[in-house]
Write an enzyme that holds these catalytic residues in place. Structure first.
Site, PDB file in Angstrom:
ATOM      1  N   THR A 264      23.276  -7.914  23.182  1.00  0.00           N
ATOM      2  CA  THR A 264      23.907  -7.478  21.925  1.00  0.00           C
ATOM      3  C   THR A 264      25.376  -7.232  22.230  1.00  0.00           C
ATOM      4  OG1 THR A 264      21.884  -6.389  21.219  1.00  0.00           O
ATOM      5  CG2 THR A 264      23.904  -5.729  20.116  1.00  0.00           C
TER       6      THR A 264
ATOM      7  N   LYS B  81      22.625  -9.132  13.781  1.00  0.00           N
ATOM      8  CA  LYS B  81      22.106  -7.995  14.561  1.00  0.00           C
ATOM      9  C   LYS B  81      22.848  -6.697  14.211  1.00  0.00           C
ATOM     10  CE  LYS B  81      20.472  -5.687  18.202  1.00  0.00           C
ATOM     11  NZ  LYS B  81      19.110  -5.298  18.425  1.00  0.00           N
TER      12      LYS B  81
ATOM     13  N   LYS C  37      26.019   2.309  20.462  1.00  0.00           N
ATOM     14  CA  LYS C  37      26.691   1.053  20.841  1.00  0.00           C
ATOM     15  C   LYS C  37      26.724   0.092  19.636  1.00  0.00           C
ATOM     16  CE  LYS C  37      25.905  -3.179  23.380  1.00  0.00           C
ATOM     17  NZ  LYS C  37      25.097  -3.966  24.286  1.00  0.00           N
TER      18      LYS C  37
END
Ligand code: NAD
Length: 292
Positions: A93, A168, A243
């Site tokens: 990611t 995402k 994050k």
């Protein structure tokens, strides 16, 4: 059977690579951490002594690394030694700009590539039930799909290079914001004398329904798989949510999108992590909202 190089054998990459071995592929792997290399060897990988060696002479190279800077520097290192025809896949990611930069590194060397970040967590990585969100050409995705199916259950074509990462971070911004909203509703219910069960029974079948409520409820004893049932052991650690929310705000600023709920969710998770809960499941933020 494909010859695969797998770089980054951590919490996610380790079990994902093991599933490729189980599916009958020849997998060479590398991680900077010796213990993880030992574990990978036990799972049937051929461990190499560098990322370059893992990438040389493979049909496909997969990276599963912490952040964009790692992926950029790793791909700059390994793409020049990868054989012509190698398909490059990044499952980390990372920020959309780094994903596009990695695609450019591959394209400059004449290699096809996709960004394919995942959802489903470490449980999904072990069980081979991950969802892959993919960006890149249809040809590259068609080549990647049989391998991704060895590690996951759902493969979504999100569009051009970088679109997998875009999907995402948008998804996880929804998750962060709905978890805070759901937790707040339980805290308000508590102060109004409304039982957890009553709120759950109403909201789970009404317009307040969301994954955060019905699959991952932040209060215990209502949903079987909820980390709330296990004192908020992750699950999905608050540090990882933080994050992803940072990546979402970075992308919003760069693209000019207005995302105030995402910004507030980011501030709340920053506070939660700074209070010593970075390693707790992100649904544990309900305790901070209660003032604990
Ligand atoms: P992790 O820290 O357990 O694994 C990353 C691994 O990369 C580490 O073992 C590290 O040593 C290795 N590494 C770093 N630089 C390297 C290099 N140059 N060469 C070889 N190895 C290198 O992290 P993770 O939980 O496995 O997550 C990996 C990625 O997946 C992250 O981008 C994360 O955001 C994403 N992700 C994680 C989860 C989760 O639940 N853990 C869920 C979805 C997505």
């Amino acid at each position: 059977m494909a010859r695969i190089g797998f770089i980054g054998l951590g919490n996610m990459g380790g079990p994902m690579a093991a599933n490729l071995v189980k599916a009958g592929h020849e997998v060479a792997g590398f991680d900077l951490v010796p213990f993880l290399c030992d574990e990978a060897r036990k799972a049937g990988l051929a461990v190499t002594d560098s990322a370059r060696a893992a990438a040389q002479g493979r049909d496909v190279v997969i990276t599963m690394l912490p952040a964009g800077a790692h992926v950029r520097s790793c791909w700059q290192d390994i793409v020049p030694v990868a054989a012509q025809g190698t398909l490059m896949i990044d499952c980390s990611t990372i920020d959309v700009d780094s994903a596009r930069a990695a695609h450019d590194v591959a394209a400059t060397a004449g290699l096809a590539s996709i960004d394919a970040p995942v959802s489903g967590g470490t449980g999904g990585a072990k069980a081979g039930t991950l969802t892959f969100m993919c960006g890149g050409t249809s040809e590259a995705l068609a080549r990647a799909t049989p391998l991704l199916e060895n590690m996951g259950r759902k493969i979504v074509n999100c569009g051009a290079a970088g679109s997998g990462q875009a999907a995402k971070i948008c998804n996880n911004m929804i998750l962060g914001a709905t978890m805070v909203a759901t937790a707040e509703a339980f805290v308000l219910a508590e102060s109004l004398g409304l039982s957890h069960r009553a709120l759950f029974d109403v909201a789970s079948t009404s317009s307040g329904q969301s994954w955060s409520l019905t699959s991952y409820c932040p209060v215990p004893e209502l949903v079987p798989a909820s980390p709330a049932n296990h004192d908020y052991k992750p699950g999905f650690a608050a540090a990882l949510m933080l994050k992803d929310l940072k990546l979402a705000q970075q992308a919003a600023q760069a693209s000019g999108a207005t995302t105030p709920m995402g910004a507030v969710a980011l501030q709340l998770f920053q506070l939660f992590a700074a209070n010593g809960h970075a390693g707790d499941d992100f649904s544990g933020i309900i305790n901070m909202l209660r003032g604990h």
